[in-house]
Design a protein around this motif. Structure first.
Motif, PDB file in Angstrom:
ATOM      1  N   ALA A  96      17.780  -1.535  33.144  1.00  0.00           N
ATOM      2  CA  ALA A  96      16.686  -2.064  32.775  1.00  0.00           C
ATOM      3  C   ALA A  96      16.679  -3.251  31.745  1.00  0.00           C
ATOM      4  N   PRO A  97      16.024  -4.103  31.970  1.00  0.00           N
ATOM      5  CA  PRO A  97      16.146  -5.080  30.725  1.00  0.00           C
ATOM      6  C   PRO A  97      15.919  -4.785  29.100  1.00  0.00           C
ATOM      7  N   TYR A  98      16.470  -5.228  28.436  1.00  0.00           N
ATOM      8  CA  TYR A  98      16.335  -4.577  27.003  1.00  0.00           C
ATOM      9  C   TYR A  98      15.837  -5.826  26.199  1.00  0.00           C
ATOM     10  N   ASN A  99      14.737  -5.331  25.060  1.00  0.00           N
ATOM     11  CA  ASN A  99      14.233  -6.168  24.454  1.00  0.00           C
ATOM     12  C   ASN A  99      13.997  -5.333  23.026  1.00  0.00           C
ATOM     13  N   LYS A 100      14.717  -5.590  21.910  1.00  0.00           N
ATOM     14  CA  LYS A 100      14.301  -5.152  20.472  1.00  0.00           C
ATOM     15  C   LYS A 100      14.369  -5.965  19.558  1.00  0.00           C
ATOM     16  N   HIS A 101      13.593  -6.262  18.559  1.00  0.00           N
ATOM     17  CA  HIS A 101      13.935  -7.325  17.233  1.00  0.00           C
ATOM     18  C   HIS A 101      14.515  -8.548  17.758  1.00  0.00           C
ATOM     19  N   GLY A 102      14.128  -9.096  19.022  1.00  0.00           N
ATOM     20  CA  GLY A 102      14.625 -10.416  19.336  1.00  0.00           C
ATOM     21  C   GLY A 102      15.778 -10.595  20.132  1.00  0.00           C
ATOM     22  N   LEU A 103      16.412  -9.119  20.249  1.00  0.00           N
ATOM     23  CA  LEU A 103      17.615  -9.223  21.154  1.00  0.00           C
ATOM     24  C   LEU A 103      17.100  -8.946  22.539  1.00  0.00           C
ATOM     25  N   SER A 104      17.355  -9.686  23.314  1.00  0.00           N
ATOM     26  CA  SER A 104      16.645  -9.663  24.782  1.00  0.00           C
ATOM     27  C   SER A 104      18.050  -9.924  25.767  1.00  0.00           C
ATOM     28  N   LEU A 105      18.179  -8.709  26.720  1.00  0.00           N
ATOM     29  CA  LEU A 105      19.169  -8.747  27.487  1.00  0.00           C
ATOM     30  C   LEU A 105      18.985  -8.204  28.945  1.00  0.00           C
ATOM     31  N   LYS A 106      19.535  -8.829  29.938  1.00  0.00           N
ATOM     32  CA  LYS A 106      19.061  -8.378  31.276  1.00  0.00           C
ATOM     33  C   LYS A 106      19.424  -7.128  31.599  1.00  0.00           C
ATOM     34  N   ASN A 107      20.184  -6.395  30.709  1.00  0.00           N
ATOM     35  CA  ASN A 107      20.373  -4.834  30.940  1.00  0.00           C
ATOM     36  C   ASN A 107      20.992  -4.233  29.727  1.00  0.00           C
ATOM     37  N   HIS A 108      21.185  -2.882  29.705  1.00  0.00           N
ATOM     38  CA  HIS A 108      21.510  -2.225  28.782  1.00  0.00           C
ATOM     39  C   HIS A 108      23.280  -2.091  28.439  1.00  0.00           C
ATOM     40  N   MET A 109      23.968  -2.802  29.501  1.00  0.00           N
ATOM     41  CA  MET A 109      25.254  -2.647  29.357  1.00  0.00           C
ATOM     42  C   MET A 109      25.984  -3.829  28.427  1.00  0.00           C
ATOM     43  N   VAL A 110      26.949  -3.289  27.687  1.00  0.00           N
ATOM     44  CA  VAL A 110      27.789  -4.222  26.924  1.00  0.00           C
ATOM     45  C   VAL A 110      29.104  -4.004  27.341  1.00  0.00           C
ATOM     46  N   MET A 111      29.469  -5.272  27.232  1.00  0.00           N
ATOM     47  CA  MET A 111      31.102  -5.251  27.539  1.00  0.00           C
ATOM     48  C   MET A 111      31.793  -5.213  26.212  1.00  0.00           C
ATOM     49  N   ALA A 112      32.466  -4.165  25.776  1.00  0.00           N
ATOM     50  CA  ALA A 112      33.133  -4.058  24.405  1.00  0.00           C
ATOM     51  C   ALA A 112      34.190  -5.211  24.530  1.00  0.00           C
ATOM     52  N   PRO A 113      34.463  -5.405  22.884  1.00  0.00           N
ATOM     53  CA  PRO A 113      35.610  -6.423  22.820  1.00  0.00           C
ATOM     54  C   PRO A 113      37.152  -5.786  22.786  1.00  0.00           C
ATOM     55  N   MET A 114      37.793  -6.481  23.685  1.00  0.00           N
ATOM     56  CA  MET A 114      39.137  -6.059  24.055  1.00  0.00           C
ATOM     57  C   MET A 114      40.050  -6.966  23.550  1.00  0.00           C
ATOM     58  N   THR A 115      41.106  -7.200  22.791  1.00  0.00           N
ATOM     59  CA  THR A 115      42.088  -8.120  22.711  1.00  0.00           C
ATOM     60  C   THR A 115      43.001  -8.021  24.108  1.00  0.00           C
ATOM     61  N   ARG A 116      43.210  -9.116  24.552  1.00  0.00           N
ATOM     62  CA  ARG A 116      44.024  -9.527  25.842  1.00  0.00           C
ATOM     63  C   ARG A 116      45.029 -10.241  25.612  1.00  0.00           C
ATOM     64  N   SER A 117      45.149 -10.990  24.456  1.00  0.00           N
ATOM     65  CA  SER A 117      46.313 -11.703  24.229  1.00  0.00           C
ATOM     66  C   SER A 117      46.960 -12.945  25.074  1.00  0.00           C
TER      67      SER A 117
END
Length: 361
Positions: free
Chosen positions: A6-27
């Motif tokens: 589902a789309p996400y919207n809270k306090h101005g953060l609007s995203l197309k879904n609730h999934m986040v790609m976490a930060p990953m060092t790839r060098s």
């Protein structure tokens, strides 16, 4: 529809879904400059509503690992533009993670004229890979003076401005996993006797100065922080649980007052439900929960009340089309960790996509 999609919207953060790609060092950033490989890699994974980049050094002293990118030079800023463009082309948002490694590093991974710096003179136990000398013990950090800490704050602000100039939607400060910000927060590693050491308030002063400075420079809705309460990674010792909770509850309350976009919590087996709830009670904006989540446990976390968004690391590493696979209930590729930090396309751009089911005529 599941909440994940589902789309996400809270306090101005609007995203197309609730999934986040976490930060990953790839060098893969040869010469510490982003490249076409990286733009393709991030563009492949733009099914996530929000992508958080790999840790990116805000200053030359923060380049503790080989081949990690920076955002402190004009060349780096220009090169990052192709990454932001590739992600935005698929309707996703992207925050750049600013990561200063502090004592987690080695001089062989730094530019020749740069001295390895840390919160204190305490050396981290363990070893780190260097391209020129192989595995080496962590280096000996030279503590920042009080005046140099003030300069460090300004370097982070300048890096955030560069990220926005490169087209990024915001920055995430890496205050987890034993890197510089967490070194300031940690009462054992941080043995300073100046304005940045001692009480919870003093240990949190550095990150709060950075957050406030960036918020003033680029907007509070474009700054966020990753934390990892009870973390022992990179030679951090566990300390009194009540002090841990006081530290992060205080930090969350101050961040709520500033009004930042989100807090990203990297959990571990020692993370207590009480601390998570204390952070949730103190911070009314978006909270991202990360670590060892499956599609099923992520969905449950979204309904449990602590998390607003959920982040996935390894699943996105090995599955460029992760969101399509979980929507279809399809099997996931296994990550090849032997190629996780090597240069080149192998283990980076070559993970197979889900093949459509052939139609029977």
């Amino acid at each position: 529809m599941k909440t994940l999609f589902a789309p996400y919207n809270k306090h101005g953060l609007s995203l197309k879904n609730h999934m986040v790609m976490a930060p990953m060092t790839r060098s893969r950033a040869l010469g510490n400059i982003p490249n076409d490989l990286m733009a393709t890699y991030y563009g492949q994974r733009a099914g996530a509503g929000l992508i958080i980049t790999e840790g990116t050094a805000p200053a030359p002293e923060g380049l503790g690992y080989p081949r990690i990118p920076g955002i402190f030079s004009p060349a780096q800023t220009e090169a990052w533009k192709k990454v932001a463009t590739a992600i935005h082309a698929n309707g996703s948002k992207v925050f750049m993670q600013l990561m200063h490694t502090g004592r987690v590093g080695h001089p062989a991974n730094l530019p020749a004229e740069v001295v390895m710096r840390g919160v204190s003179a305490q050396k981290a136990a363990g070893q780190i890979w260097t391209d020129t000398e192989g595995m080496q013990d962590y280096g000996d950090p030279v503590p920042f003076t009080t005046a140099e800490v003030k300069e460090l704050v300004q370097q982070h602000i300048a890096a955030a401005k560069n990220a926005v100039a490169a087209g990024f939607d915001g920055v995430e400060l890496h205050g987890a996993n034993g890197y510089l910000i967490e070194q300031f927060l940690h009462p054992v590693v941080n043995d300073r006797t100046d304005a940045y050491g001692g009480s919870v308030e003093k240990r949190a002063a550095f990150v709060l100065e950075v957050v406030k400075g960036i918020a003033d420079a680029i907007g509070k809705e474009k700054v966020s922080l990753r934390i990892s309460p009870y973390n022992t990674y990179n030679d951090l010792s566990l300390y009194d649980a009540a002090e841990v909770q006081r530290t992060y509850e205080y930090l969350a309350r101050k961040l709520n007052d500033i009004g930042i976009a989100y807090i990203h919590i990297s959990t571990n087996p020692a993370t207590t439900p009480q601390t998570l709830q204390a952070i949730r009670n103190a911070f009314q904006h978006t909270i991202i929960l990360c670590n060892e989540l499956t599609a099923e446990s992520a969905e449950a976390a979204l309904h449990a009340g602590i998390a607003d968004l959920v982040a996935f690391g390894r699943p996105f590493l090995a599955n460029p089309d992760f969101e399509k696979r979980i929507a279809a209930g399809a099997p996931l590729n296994e990550a090849d960790f032997s190629t996780a930090f090597t240069p080149g396309e192998k283990g980076y751009l070559d993970y197979p996509l889900l093949q459509p089911i052939a139609q029977v005529s």
